[in-house]
Write an enzyme that holds these catalytic residues in place. Structure first.
Site, PDB file in Angstrom:
ATOM      1  N   THR A  15       0.444  -1.275  -0.309  1.00 40.64           N
ATOM      2  CA  THR A  15      -0.196   0.358   0.179  1.00 40.64           C
ATOM      3  C   THR A  15       0.686   1.096   0.076  1.00 40.64           C
ATOM      4  O   THR A  15       0.848   2.297  -0.992  1.00 40.64           O
ATOM      5  CB  THR A  15      -1.251  -0.190   1.328  1.00 40.64           C
ATOM      6  OG1 THR A  15      -1.483  -0.893   1.056  1.00 40.64           O
ATOM      7  CG2 THR A  15      -1.892   1.096   1.435  1.00 40.64           C
ATOM      8  N   ILE A  42       8.340 -11.620  -2.409  1.00 40.84           N
ATOM      9  CA  ILE A  42       7.906 -11.305  -1.077  1.00 40.84           C
ATOM     10  C   ILE A  42       6.632 -11.316  -0.362  1.00 40.84           C
ATOM     11  O   ILE A  42       5.872 -11.139   0.513  1.00 40.84           O
ATOM     12  CB  ILE A  42       8.826 -10.209  -0.520  1.00 40.84           C
ATOM     13  CG1 ILE A  42      10.599 -10.735  -0.225  1.00 40.84           C
ATOM     14  CG2 ILE A  42       8.660 -10.202   0.980  1.00 40.84           C
ATOM     15  CD1 ILE A  42      11.572 -10.127   0.190  1.00 40.84           C
ATOM     16  N   LYS A  78     -17.547   3.688   5.723  1.00 38.98           N
ATOM     17  CA  LYS A  78     -16.952   3.883   7.636  1.00 38.98           C
ATOM     18  C   LYS A  78     -17.744   4.698   7.654  1.00 38.98           C
ATOM     19  O   LYS A  78     -16.987   6.096   7.711  1.00 38.98           O
ATOM     20  CB  LYS A  78     -15.773   3.028   7.019  1.00 38.98           C
ATOM     21  CG  LYS A  78     -15.427   3.802   8.446  1.00 38.98           C
ATOM     22  CD  LYS A  78     -14.081   2.470   9.035  1.00 38.98           C
ATOM     23  CE  LYS A  78     -13.027   2.862   9.816  1.00 38.98           C
ATOM     24  NZ  LYS A  78     -11.869   3.139  10.817  1.00 38.98           N
ATOM     25  N   GLU A 336      -7.168   2.767  15.706  1.00 42.58           N
ATOM     26  CA  GLU A 336      -7.232   3.755  15.202  1.00 42.58           C
ATOM     27  C   GLU A 336      -7.431   4.182  13.415  1.00 42.58           C
ATOM     28  O   GLU A 336      -7.567   5.633  12.794  1.00 42.58           O
ATOM     29  CB  GLU A 336      -7.070   4.309  15.814  1.00 42.58           C
ATOM     30  CG  GLU A 336      -7.942   5.081  17.424  1.00 42.58           C
ATOM     31  CD  GLU A 336      -9.309   5.343  17.140  1.00 42.58           C
ATOM     32  OE1 GLU A 336      -9.915   6.193  15.841  1.00 42.58           O
ATOM     33  OE2 GLU A 336      -9.824   5.389  18.224  1.00 42.58           O
ATOM     34  N   THR A 338      -4.957   4.514  11.368  1.00 47.53           N
ATOM     35  CA  THR A 338      -4.230   5.851  10.749  1.00 47.53           C
ATOM     36  C   THR A 338      -3.343   5.364  10.185  1.00 47.53           C
ATOM     37  O   THR A 338      -2.179   6.278   9.725  1.00 47.53           O
ATOM     38  CB  THR A 338      -3.467   6.294  12.277  1.00 47.53           C
ATOM     39  OG1 THR A 338      -3.176   4.599  13.431  1.00 47.53           O
ATOM     40  CG2 THR A 338      -3.982   6.907  13.113  1.00 47.53           C
TER      41      THR A 338
HETATM   42  P1  FAD Z   1       3.722  -3.498   2.549  1.00 48.41           P
HETATM   43  O1  FAD Z   1       2.658  -4.800   2.513  1.00 48.41           O
HETATM   44  O2  FAD Z   1       5.105  -5.454   3.736  1.00 48.41           O
HETATM   45  O3  FAD Z   1       4.578  -3.840   1.991  1.00 48.41           O
HETATM   46  C1  FAD Z   1       6.156  -3.871   2.005  1.00 48.41           C
HETATM   47  C2  FAD Z   1       6.916  -4.339   0.141  1.00 48.41           C
HETATM   48  O4  FAD Z   1       7.882  -4.634   0.131  1.00 48.41           O
HETATM   49  C3  FAD Z   1       6.094  -5.873  -0.008  1.00 48.41           C
HETATM   50  O5  FAD Z   1       5.707  -4.891  -2.039  1.00 48.41           O
HETATM   51  C4  FAD Z   1       7.753  -6.498  -0.384  1.00 48.41           C
HETATM   52  O6  FAD Z   1       7.582  -7.805  -1.696  1.00 48.41           O
HETATM   53  C5  FAD Z   1       8.074  -4.971  -0.597  1.00 48.41           C
HETATM   54  N1  FAD Z   1      10.294  -5.419  -0.492  1.00 48.41           N
HETATM   55  C6  FAD Z   1       9.953  -5.987   1.320  1.00 48.41           C
HETATM   56  N2  FAD Z   1      11.036  -6.175   0.828  1.00 48.41           N
HETATM   57  C7  FAD Z   1      11.655  -6.725  -0.091  1.00 48.41           C
HETATM   58  C8  FAD Z   1      13.303  -6.672  -1.298  1.00 48.41           C
HETATM   59  N3  FAD Z   1      14.096  -7.485  -0.265  1.00 48.41           N
HETATM   60  N4  FAD Z   1      13.090  -6.429  -2.496  1.00 48.41           N
HETATM   61  C9  FAD Z   1      11.790  -5.928  -3.025  1.00 48.41           C
HETATM   62  N5  FAD Z   1      11.315  -5.823  -2.092  1.00 48.41           N
HETATM   63  C10 FAD Z   1      10.478  -5.870  -0.963  1.00 48.41           C
HETATM   64  N6  FAD Z   1      -2.974   0.468   8.449  1.00 48.41           N
HETATM   65  C11 FAD Z   1      -4.747   1.044   8.387  1.00 48.41           C
HETATM   66  O7  FAD Z   1      -4.646   2.518   7.833  1.00 48.41           O
HETATM   67  N7  FAD Z   1      -5.790   0.979   8.385  1.00 48.41           N
HETATM   68  C12 FAD Z   1      -5.765  -0.508   9.020  1.00 48.41           C
HETATM   69  O8  FAD Z   1      -6.838  -1.260   9.371  1.00 48.41           O
HETATM   70  C13 FAD Z   1      -4.265  -1.698   9.290  1.00 48.41           C
HETATM   71  N8  FAD Z   1      -4.497  -2.811   9.970  1.00 48.41           N
HETATM   72  C14 FAD Z   1      -3.274  -3.329  10.408  1.00 48.41           C
HETATM   73  C15 FAD Z   1      -3.542  -4.400  11.379  1.00 48.41           C
HETATM   74  C16 FAD Z   1      -2.641  -5.191  11.411  1.00 48.41           C
HETATM   75  C17 FAD Z   1      -2.779  -6.721  12.038  1.00 48.41           C
HETATM   76  C18 FAD Z   1      -0.965  -4.705  10.745  1.00 48.41           C
HETATM   77  C19 FAD Z   1       0.103  -4.993  10.887  1.00 48.41           C
HETATM   78  C20 FAD Z   1      -0.879  -3.793   9.648  1.00 48.41           C
HETATM   79  C21 FAD Z   1      -2.013  -2.488   9.713  1.00 48.41           C
HETATM   80  N9  FAD Z   1      -2.379  -2.241   9.193  1.00 48.41           N
HETATM   81  C22 FAD Z   1      -3.038  -0.450   8.626  1.00 48.41           C
HETATM   82  C23 FAD Z   1      -1.558  -1.072   8.201  1.00 48.41           C
HETATM   83  C24 FAD Z   1      -1.157  -1.433   7.523  1.00 48.41           C
HETATM   84  O9  FAD Z   1      -1.088  -2.565   7.052  1.00 48.41           O
HETATM   85  C25 FAD Z   1       0.114  -0.902   6.550  1.00 48.41           C
HETATM   86  O10 FAD Z   1       0.351   0.991   7.140  1.00 48.41           O
HETATM   87  C26 FAD Z   1      -0.419  -0.897   4.981  1.00 48.41           C
HETATM   88  O11 FAD Z   1      -0.713  -2.057   4.498  1.00 48.41           O
HETATM   89  C27 FAD Z   1       0.828   0.043   3.929  1.00 48.41           C
HETATM   90  O12 FAD Z   1       2.737  -1.811   3.898  1.00 48.41           O
HETATM   91  P2  FAD Z   1       3.802  -1.431   3.397  1.00 48.41           P
HETATM   92  O13 FAD Z   1       3.713  -1.224   2.058  1.00 48.41           O
HETATM   93  O14 FAD Z   1       4.677  -0.273   3.613  1.00 48.41           O
HETATM   94  O15 FAD Z   1       4.531  -2.720   3.654  1.00 48.41           O
END
Ligand code: FAD
Length: 495
Positions: A15, A42, A78, A336, A338
């Site tokens: 995201t 991953i 929501k 919340e 966030t």
């Molecule tokens: P990820 O989704 O983990 O993406 C990481 C990316 O990096 C992936 O594409 C992966 O392939 C890539 N990557 C990693 N390492 C490498 C590498 N070495 N080489 C190439 N690519 C790599 N947020 C809300 O706003 N509302 C909610 O209701 C909410 N609920 C949540 C519930 C839980 C239990 C958790 C843990 C989180 C929640 N969040 C929520 C937070 C939300 O999930 C994240 O903020 C959001 O999904 C963003 O994730 P991200 O993109 O930072 O990480």
């Protein structure tokens, strides 16, 4: 224009990565070359499905059509979050996205309402908030003229795909594969390039670390450090599972406390996202899994997935030529909803402070200072839910009740308890009405209040309160059910 920072490399395609790609390409596209690297092996964290109203602002600013987005992500509306069993077992309150009553510049509406309560005039505080009453009645409608404040529940994986389909035509170049090395410039210590497992070397001027909890660039390479907040937010585990919907989707998230944490229920159009949040010091993984499976409704669509985390944040969001976004920047409890908001706001902050003429300490400092204030106030708001409780049924809640909280929160709670004063300062996300709903909902009832309600005689006060309440009752009665509105407005494109 001599643009010194032109090549943007986004590491990670969850995201966070795709929000960054969509916003930068849409708003600064002609000035930048944007590459995004993600690894299918991953994958993404796969949770993060509840949002807050600022999500609409994000979409508005980058030109995303609401219906198209909702159909593609199986989204629902929501209006807030229902907190159950938080203040005490059996309690329930809704933290809604709406305004309570009509504020007055001298004082917020709850002061007037409290004057009414003292004289036996008026209903419950909930009666003065349209969004709250609509949520409770499971009703919803919106159109271009509507001022109803709302957000979405969305499917996280579909949302990343949707943003990808938005960003790629705007020129974002996607590279699939694993980053295996982060190469630093020997002199400046800045990141110069990323090496991928297929041998590609991707050079850049500014790197956005969206690699999730791994923080491959910001921590793995730059060793930025982490402020640990587990003394206040000590849950560290979540089990997430998806189930098929068994009834109409409700327009709010449910957050139901249990004796070692809480669980969420997020209704989408065809499925429900469920999760159990807990502290492993107080609940074993097997027991947590058993508890979750016992409580979910409907056919299980995925196996429960365990996610471990550490609450806190990177010591710097922007370090050298790297900005951490999403889970790479730290983690607050999802209580919340966030996190996605923080991603969007951080990317807008970058756009506003964009270092076109080169990365300078003063810009980095300003950016980091703003991030710090914003996230620390959100942290306080989340801690409030744990601290302001009367629950004494388990060691988990005993620790919550008895813990020392940050001074900034102690001050807020005290000002509210003594004088019913709440506020929203610059950079703060949560509105006065959010603080009021949660503090009252958690059982923090003020001893005193501003006397502006006493400027009216009882008849005037009754008329003022009844007028607002009557309007809300009539408006809610005229709304369609949330499910009926979703069915005609934005039915999901695929199951
Ligand atoms: P990820 O989704 O983990 O993406 C990481 C990316 O990096 C992936 O594409 C992966 O392939 C890539 N990557 C990693 N390492 C490498 C590498 N070495 N080489 C190439 N690519 C790599 N947020 C809300 O706003 N509302 C909610 O209701 C909410 N609920 C949540 C519930 C839980 C239990 C958790 C843990 C989180 C929640 N969040 C929520 C937070 C939300 O999930 C994240 O903020 C959001 O999904 C963003 O994730 P991200 O993109 O930072 O990480």
């Amino acid at each position: 224009m001599d643009n010194k920072v032109r090549r943007i490399v986004i590491a990670g395609g969850g995201t966070a990565g795709w929000i960054a790609a969509a916003a930068l390409s849409r708003l600064l596209g002609p000035l930048l070359d944007i590459t995004l690297i993600e690894s299918d092996d991953i994958g993404t964290v796969g949770v993060g499905e509840a949002t807050i109203p600022t999500h609409r602002t994000f979409h508005h600013l980058i030109g995303i059509d609401e219906r198209k987005f909702m159909k593609a992500t199986q989204a629902t509306f929501k209006l807030g979050i229902s907190f159950e069993n938080w203040g005490q077992i059996g309690d329930r309150y809704i933290h809604s996205f709406g305004q309570i009553g009509r504020p007055n510049w001298m004082g917020d509406f709850h002061h007037i309402w409290m004057a009414g309560q003292e004289q036996g005039i008026g209903g419950s505080l909930d009666d003065y908030c349209l969004e709250l009453k609509a949520a409770d009645a499971e009703k919803f409608a919106t159109d271009e003229k509507s001022r109803i404040s709302y957000a979405y529940h969305l499917d996280a994986s579909r949302y990343a795909r949707f943003l990808r389909s938005f960003a790629e035509p705007l020129g974002v170049v996607r590279k699939e594969g694993k980053i295996i090395a982060v190469n630093l410039d020997g002199e400046s210590g800045f990141i110069s390039s990323l090496t991928m497992d297929n041998g590609d070397v991707v050079e850049g001027d500014l790197f956005i670390d969206c690699t999730g909890f791994r923080g491959v660039l910001i921590e793995g390479a730059l060793r930025t450090g982490y402020d640990d907040w587990t003394e206040w937010l000590f849950t560290d585990s979540a089990l997430a599972v998806q189930t098929r919907s068994t009834g109409p989707a409700i327009p709010y998230t449910r957050s139901i406390a249990h004796d070692a944490g809480w669980r969420w229920r997020i209704p989408l159009q065809q499925r429900v996202g469920n999760g159990l949040v807990y502290s492993k010091e107080f609940l074993g993984d097997d027991e947590a899994r058993g508890r979750l499976l016992e409580l979910i409704e409907g056919e299980m669509l995925t196996e429960p997935r365990l996610i471990r985390y550490q609450t806190g944040r990177r010591k710097m969001t922007w370090n050298r030529n790297c900005i951490a976004l999403g889970l790479a920047s730290g983690f607050l409890e999802p209580l919340e909803s966030t996190s996605i908001h923080l991603i969007q706001n951080t990317i807008f902050r970058l756009i506003k402070l964009f270092p076109f003429s080169g990365i300078e300490d003063a810009i980095v400092q300003r950016f980091n200072d703003q991030c710090t204030v914003e996230v620390e106030r959100i942290r306080d708001f989340i801690i409030l839910h744990y601290k302001a409780t009367k629950r004494n049924d388990s060691p988990f809640w005993d620790r919550c009740r008895e813990m020392a909280v940050p001074d900034t929160l102690t001050h807020r709670m005290e000002m509210f308890r003594r004088h019913a004063l709440a506020w929203q300062d610059g950079q703060e996300l949560f509105r006065v009405d959010s603080w009021v709903q949660v503090m009252m909902g958690q059982g923090l009832i003020p001893e005193g209040h501003h006397a502006l309600g006493k400027l009216m005689n009882p008849d005037q006060l009754r008329r003022a309160l009844d007028g607002i309440r009557g309007n809300i009752t009539r408006t809610v009665a005229a709304l369609p059910s949330h499910q009926a509105f979703v069915d005609q407005y934005c039915p999901a494109m695929e199951s």
